[in-house]
Design a protein around this motif. Structure first.
Motif, PDB file in Angstrom:
ATOM      1  N   GLU C 193       0.839  -1.188   0.000  1.00 56.87           N
ATOM      2  CA  GLU C 193       0.000   0.000   0.000  1.00 56.87           C
ATOM      3  C   GLU C 193       0.880   1.247   0.000  1.00 56.87           C
ATOM      4  OE1 GLU C 193      -2.605  -0.074   3.260  1.00 56.87           O
ATOM      5  OE2 GLU C 193      -3.930   1.472   2.449  1.00 56.87           O
ATOM      6  N   GLY C 194       0.432   2.291  -0.679  1.00 57.92           N
ATOM      7  CA  GLY C 194       1.127   3.571  -0.556  1.00 57.92           C
ATOM      8  C   GLY C 194       1.774   4.065  -1.828  1.00 57.92           C
ATOM      9  N   GLY C 195       1.280   3.672  -2.959  1.00 63.05           N
ATOM     10  CA  GLY C 195       1.798   4.263  -4.188  1.00 63.05           C
ATOM     11  C   GLY C 195       2.723   3.354  -4.945  1.00 63.05           C
ATOM     12  N   ILE C 196       3.020   3.776  -6.146  1.00 64.40           N
ATOM     13  CA  ILE C 196       3.717   2.913  -7.107  1.00 64.40           C
ATOM     14  C   ILE C 196       5.090   2.490  -6.596  1.00 64.40           C
ATOM     15  CG2 ILE C 196       4.714   4.863  -8.358  1.00 64.40           C
ATOM     16  CD1 ILE C 196       4.134   3.247 -10.935  1.00 64.40           C
ATOM     17  N   GLY C 279       1.398  -4.530  -6.739  1.00 61.25           N
ATOM     18  CA  GLY C 279       0.552  -3.881  -5.747  1.00 61.25           C
ATOM     19  C   GLY C 279      -0.911  -4.250  -5.793  1.00 61.25           C
ATOM     20  N   GLY C 280      -1.286  -5.287  -6.500  1.00 62.46           N
ATOM     21  CA  GLY C 280      -2.683  -5.725  -6.480  1.00 62.46           C
ATOM     22  C   GLY C 280      -3.637  -4.616  -6.848  1.00 62.46           C
ATOM     23  N   TRP C 281      -4.587  -4.344  -5.958  1.00 56.78           N
ATOM     24  CA  TRP C 281      -5.609  -3.341  -6.280  1.00 56.78           C
ATOM     25  C   TRP C 281      -5.189  -1.933  -5.948  1.00 56.78           C
ATOM     26  CZ3 TRP C 281      -6.781  -7.198  -2.532  1.00 56.78           C
ATOM     27  CH2 TRP C 281      -6.558  -6.784  -1.224  1.00 56.78           C
ATOM     28  N   HIS C 282      -3.979  -1.740  -5.410  1.00 54.26           N
ATOM     29  CA  HIS C 282      -3.569  -0.388  -5.052  1.00 54.26           C
ATOM     30  C   HIS C 282      -3.193   0.400  -6.298  1.00 54.26           C
ATOM     31  CE1 HIS C 282      -3.786  -1.092  -0.851  1.00 54.26           C
ATOM     32  NE2 HIS C 282      -2.977  -2.133  -0.931  1.00 54.26           N
ATOM     33  N   GLY C 283      -3.720   1.639  -6.374  1.00 48.65           N
ATOM     34  CA  GLY C 283      -3.397   2.491  -7.501  1.00 48.65           C
ATOM     35  C   GLY C 283      -1.991   3.028  -7.377  1.00 48.65           C
ATOM     36  N   PHE C 305     -10.921  -1.567 -10.372  1.00 49.65           N
ATOM     37  CA  PHE C 305     -10.486  -0.998 -11.639  1.00 49.65           C
ATOM     38  C   PHE C 305      -8.988  -1.172 -11.829  1.00 49.65           C
ATOM     39  CE2 PHE C 305      -8.387   2.640 -13.609  1.00 49.65           C
ATOM     40  CZ  PHE C 305      -8.816   2.447 -14.913  1.00 49.65           C
ATOM     41  N   TRP C 306      -8.219  -0.789 -10.784  1.00 50.93           N
ATOM     42  CA  TRP C 306      -6.771  -0.891 -10.923  1.00 50.93           C
ATOM     43  C   TRP C 306      -6.329  -2.322 -11.139  1.00 50.93           C
ATOM     44  CZ3 TRP C 306      -4.172   2.755 -12.644  1.00 50.93           C
ATOM     45  CH2 TRP C 306      -4.399   4.078 -12.246  1.00 50.93           C
ATOM     46  N   PHE C 307      -6.968  -3.218 -10.395  1.00 52.27           N
ATOM     47  CA  PHE C 307      -6.602  -4.631 -10.511  1.00 52.27           C
ATOM     48  C   PHE C 307      -6.802  -5.109 -11.946  1.00 52.27           C
ATOM     49  CE2 PHE C 307      -7.411  -9.204  -9.918  1.00 52.27           C
ATOM     50  CZ  PHE C 307      -6.270  -9.536  -9.204  1.00 52.27           C
ATOM     51  N   MET C 308      -7.985  -4.784 -12.514  1.00 44.91           N
ATOM     52  CA  MET C 308      -8.261  -5.237 -13.868  1.00 44.91           C
ATOM     53  C   MET C 308      -7.366  -4.531 -14.877  1.00 44.91           C
ATOM     54  SD  MET C 308     -12.303  -5.714 -13.359  1.00 44.91           S
ATOM     55  CE  MET C 308     -12.909  -5.790 -15.002  1.00 44.91           C
TER      56      MET C 308
END
Lengths: 197, 475, 363
Positions: C193-196, C279-283, C305-308
């Motif tokens: 978690e916490g960004g790219i 990061g899975g679903w984390h944007g 959305f991010w995950f897909m």
């Protein structure tokens, strides 16, 4: 619920184990064996040892049984022919089986050990993986390392017994290939017309 | 944290051996064929160092949370095994070179097998025992088939492997029963546990497995075939160091784990001992191949050693060590004799080929004769004293039937031992023998010297050492 | 009455799971239909062709037409084939491919630390690894049961290849598990978690480890290609050598099941890479704790959305590789797996465990 699951899975294990030795086709035997392994993993999940269960599937089903299958498929032995003589050994085999079964029954009936003891799949830890991790590299460090040595012996042995260097075979030397530059292969000349090099 | 001092004190030699073997793997992978010949000396040196190491920490200790525990009893066996393994390795170079099979993996396998021997000797836990047995056996299977292009060697390796795997299975099955009924894999806890019927079942299965490893009848079937088929230096190794180690482990398991229930297993061991002596001495009578003959002779000798085991820890431990030490030295020496017998075009293995050895090579013949006499247990030589100790231990323990079999078997075995002597001394010579490698000659002479004369100087000391070593069991 | 309610309550759990499974299956099947088309479109695009464009607008209905065709065709079983095994093989492949999805968390749950997943296993990673290691059986059984040379050779190749690359995949997974300290997939995602820059592929929170983890991501990607028999590692079905490998004798529905299983596995590998490394679903930018707390559903759908999106990105990478890279020779394939990936990932495990023990902040 858990009891029903247990009996269901245990039955599958037993039936498939029986089929391993009953199947006429050796490939079918191995496939039944895989089912037996897989269902045993199910039993392990039921007692809460999910880490062991997954390892059983990864190691035995995913790797060992594949090699079994390989060997059996490649050999292509006519097992019906091979099995023809086994009828003679049946009485002896049955005898040995009965003796072993009797031993186990006798031992567990007469034995004083407490058979009712509950089994804890993860003593002193939250999960099974944690419990194993806590003793594997500390208390049982020596055994872990010895297992490694046994594997080393197996590897050295396999190499000793099978590796043959064939000098006539051509090999690809990737490092040599990729380090080859254009200048190693050819050079540009500028011949004067009519003279050659 | 990890207690390094205790580790070194307990299994120092084994750790050393395994470290050397791992270094050997790396060096071998880098140097390839250039390492072949050096590796033999390198390995032998490492083994001698390990032997010295085991003497330095003679008192032993306990390490790895009770997985290993050593005392003087096992350290004595370790010392003898390592020295013999070193000699067996050192003398194999010439043979392998002549057969074009010299490869550095050979010495690595011997080192790893010796590591296995050390571990089973040090084991104080069923799991360590099993792992050690597997290490030793796996390396032995490969060594037996080391001449992979020879059909006989491959057959020997395969036979050894299939039967050995079965025996390991028995051992494991027995061990798991013992664990199940005692609730622990530690020797000490098992010894203190209530001996239930289930545990006795486990014990019997373990005896079966261990009897296979020392090749006692009726689990002896593999021995003559493997001895005949495997390369001679490998057999020399099999017949010396692992024999010593496995037998002492057998005794150690019975004495420390099942010491209190000796009345339960004494009869079993006696039957195995009696059978081995009968099978060994009668079987050897008809053999014409010297390696097969020595194989049967080793079965008989394991029978003698088992008599000492049956006598129990107080009476049998000391004599066992004395007997085994003298036996394995003679055994190694005799196989060196087999190695030395060489004609143009290969090794000599039929016993009739020995004819006239006395006239061609008197020194070798005399040395071999001494070794044969010693093994037969004739009075002026070392083997006699070993047998005598075992015999008196058996008598003291009141095992008269096996003692009588022991005496009879010794008489029968004289038949084939004397036949060897007769062929060597009086038969007509056949072809010329070829020159012998230096290390082989030295080893034969050394073994003969020890068995023939030197033992006089240290036999009393040896029984003294063995006696005190056996005390380690109690403490 | 109360009894009835209670039993209904007991039923609710299993029913919910069944509903989830049905939803998952439906969504997966639909996405596979379009991903298949995408695969072909990308491939065609690289070759400057148009790709399928007849059925529906832009050929969007192509997969459904194919589906109908496969379903309606006659099932042909070769005379010499081992019937049972022949039919079990594709079913097994397809079932296992679906079963693996049970452990994949697709979006954050409304409560913290939870996720949208059918079964939140403690050993989720191992479960996926185990299921994917079973995938080889479908192929090997199919190849053997066809009782024909090319399928058998293809099956042997494929089995050897999958077993080889599984080893390095296993080690790569171990590096991630070491960093997270858990085998639970939800935990693994939450650890990024916490960004790219906190995704495991970059792992700036374990600063020097980008030098290890990024190569591990690459190794995982390449091994995933090999594991799913995708080009350039499609030796098992190399059409110039083996016609179509283990699938030669298959047609109609059984073939459809094989293909479905294959594509499901590819998407699964993309999902696994997303979870382990991206990061899975984390944007790429953290939404902020307050926002997440106040709008849990927005957060969940953003996560979905991010995950897909990431899966789609990786899938396009898969498709591009297929179009761009020429097929490996078999010995080169084995060399890459055993002599390069295995030692590299082994060293990586050493480095990462050293980092975790001596420098790291083990959770």
């Amino acid at each position: 619920m858990a009891v029903i699951a247990f009996y269901l899975i245990a039955a599958v294990v037993l039936v498939s184990a029986l089929s391993v030795i009953m199947a006429r086709n050796p490939v079918h035997s191995v496939l039944w064996l895989i089912l037996a392994f897989f269902s045993s993993a199910g039993l392990l999940v039921l007692i809460g040892a999910e880490f062991l269960a997954m390892l059983l599937v990864v190691v035995y089903v995913g790797a060992v049984a594949v090699l079994f299958l390989f060997v059996v498929m490649m050999l292509d032995v006519d097992f019906v022919e091979l099995k023809r003589g086994t009828l003679r050994y049946w009485p002896f085999a049955v005898l040995v089986g009965i003796i072993f079964a009797a031993e186990i029954v006798l031992a567990s009936v007469i034995g004083t050990a407490d058979m009712e003891t509950n089994f804890d799949a993860s003593p002193g830890a939250e999960t099974n993986a944690e419990a194993i991790g806590q003793v594997m590299y500390t208390q049982y460090l020596l055994l872990f390392q010895m297992a490694g040595i046994i594997l080393l012996v197996a590897m050295v042995g396999a190499i000793v017994l099978t590796l043959r260097h064939r000098p006539e075979t051509k090999r690809q030397n990737i490092a040599k290939q990729t380090s080859r530059r254009r200048s190693d292969a050819y050079e540009l000349k500028d011949p004067t017309p009519g003279q050659g090099i | 944290m990890i207690d390094f001092t205790a580790m070194i004190l307990t299994v120092g030699p084994e750790l050393w051996l395994v470290a050397i073997a791992l270094i050997g793997v790396l060096v071998g992978a880098t140097l390839k064929d250039r390492f072949n010949s050096v590796s033999i000396k390198f390995g032998a040196l490492a083994l001698f160092a390990a032997a010295a190491f085991s003497l330095m920490n003679y008192e032993g200790g306990e390490a790895f949370n009770g997985l290993v525990r050593t005392n003087t009893f096992v350290n004595f066996a370790k010392f003898v095994s390592y020295v013999l393994a070193g000699f067996a390795l050192l003398t194999s170079e010439g043979f392998l070179k002549r057969h074009g099979t010299i490869r550095y993996e050979y010495s690595l396998l011997i080192l790893l097998a010796s590591f296995g021997m050390g571990m089973i000797l040090s084991a104080a836990d069923l799991m360590t025992l099993y792992m050690g047995v597997e290490t030793l056996s796996l390396s032995s299977y490969v060594l037996a088939a080391f001449h992979r292009d020879s059909a006989k060697a491959s057959e020997a390796g395969l036979k050894y492997f299939v039967l050995g795997a079965l025996a390991s299975g028995m051992l494991l099955y027995g061990a798991s029963l013992v664990y199940g009924f005692s609730g622990s894999t530690e020797y000490a806890v098992i010894a203190a546990a209530d001996p239930s019927i289930g545990m006795m079942f486990g014990m019997v299965l373990m005896i079966v497995g261990l009897a296979f490893k020392v090749s006692a009848a009726p689990m002896h079937i593999w021995t003559p075939d493997v001895y005949e088929g495997a390369p001679t230096p490998v057999v020399a190794f099999f017949a010396s160091a692992p024999k010593m180690a496995s037998m002492v482990v057998f005794a150690n398991v019975m004495f420390t784990m099942f010491g209190d229930v000796i009345d339960q297993w004494q009869l079993i061991i006696c039957i195995i001992a009696g059978l081995s002596m009968i099978v060994g001495s009668l079987g050897a009578l008809t053999q014409t191949n010297i390696k097969r003959l020595l194989g049967y002779s080793s079965i008989a000798n394991m029978g003698y050693a088992l008599v000492a085991v049956a006598a129990g820890p107080e009476l049998g431990a000391g004599p066992l060590l004395v007997f085994l030490t003298l036996y394995v030295i003679a055994s190694l020496g005799l196989f060196m004799g087999v190695l030395a017998m060489r004609r143009k075009g290969g090794m000599v293995e039929g016993i009739n080929e020995l004819g006239g050895l006395m006239r061609k090579r008197p020194v070798l013949a005399i040395a071999l004769s001494i070794l044969i006499f010693s093994m037969a247990g004739l009075p002026p030589f070392g083997g006699f004293f070993g047998k005598w100790e075992v015999l008196s231990a058996g008598v003291e323990a009141g095992l008269m039937p096996v003692v009588i079999i022991l005496v009879l078997a010794s008489v029968v075995s004289l038949g084939y031992y004397l036949r060897l002597i007769k062929i060597m001394w009086f038969d007509e010579p056949t072809e010329r023998f070829e020159a012998v490698d230096g290390p082989v000659t030295i080893t034969v002479l050394l073994a003969a010297l020890i068995a023939g004369i030197l033992f006089l100087f240290f036999i009393s000391a040896l029984s003294g050492w063995a006696g005190t070593a056996a005390l380690g069991l109690a403490g | 009455m109360s009894n009835y309610v209670e039993s209904l309550g007991q039923l609710w759990g299993p029913l919910l799971v069944l509903g989830q499974i049905a939803l998952f299956t439906l969504v997966l099947l639909l996405s596979i239909a379009f991903l298949l088309l995408l695969d072909r479109k990308v491939w065609a695009g690289v070759m400057m062709r148009k790709g399928p464009n007849v059925v529906g607008p832009f050929g969007l209905m192509q997969s459904f037409a194919d589906f109908g065709k496969f379903l309606l065709k006659e099932i042909v079983i070769p005379a010499g084939a081992n019937k049972t095994v022949f039919l079990i093989a594709p079913i097994l492949t397809c079932t296992l491919a679906f079963a693996a999805w049970a452990a994949i968390p697709v979006a954050p749950g409304t409560a913290s630390g939870t996720s949208w997943v059918i079964s939140n296993l403690n050993v989720g990673v191992l479960y996926l690894f185990a299921i994917s290691s079973l995938g080889v059986y479908g192929i090997i059984m199919g190849g053997w049961a066809s009782n024909s040379k090319y399928p058998f050779l293809g099956a042997l190749r494929s089995a050897a290849q999958m077993v080889s690359y599984e080893v390095s995949i296993g080690f790569v997974i171990v590096t991630v598990i070491l960093l997270v300290g858990s085998m639970n997939l939800t935990d693994i995602v939450n650890a990024q978690e916490g960004g790219i820059w906190t995704w495991h592929a970059f792992s700036f929170q374990h600063f020097p480890l980008i030098l290890v983890m990024f190569p591990m991501f690459i190794i995982f990607f390449v091994s995933a290609l090999a594991e799913t028999n995708r080009p350039p590692f499609d030796l098992p079905e190399a059409e110039s050598e083996l016609v179509a490998g283990y699938q030669v004798e298959y047609g109609s529905t059984p073939y459809l099941l094989f293909m479905l299983g294959e594509y499901l596995n590819i998407v699964l590998m993309c999902a696994l890479m997303t979870i382990l490394f991206l990061g899975g679903w984390h944007g790429p930018f953290a939404l902020g704790e307050e926002f997440v707390r106040d709008h849990p559903f927005v957060n969940a759908f953003a996560g979905l959305f991010w995950f897909m999106f990431k899966i789609l990105f990786l899938f396009i990478m898969f498709a591009m590789v297929k179009a761009i890279v020429p097929r490996y020779r078999y010995d080169q394939l084995m060399r890459l797996g055993w002599k390069i990936f295995l030692p590299t990932s082994l060293v990586a495990v050493l480095i990462v465990s050293g980092y975790v023990v001596y420098l790291g902040v083990q959770s």
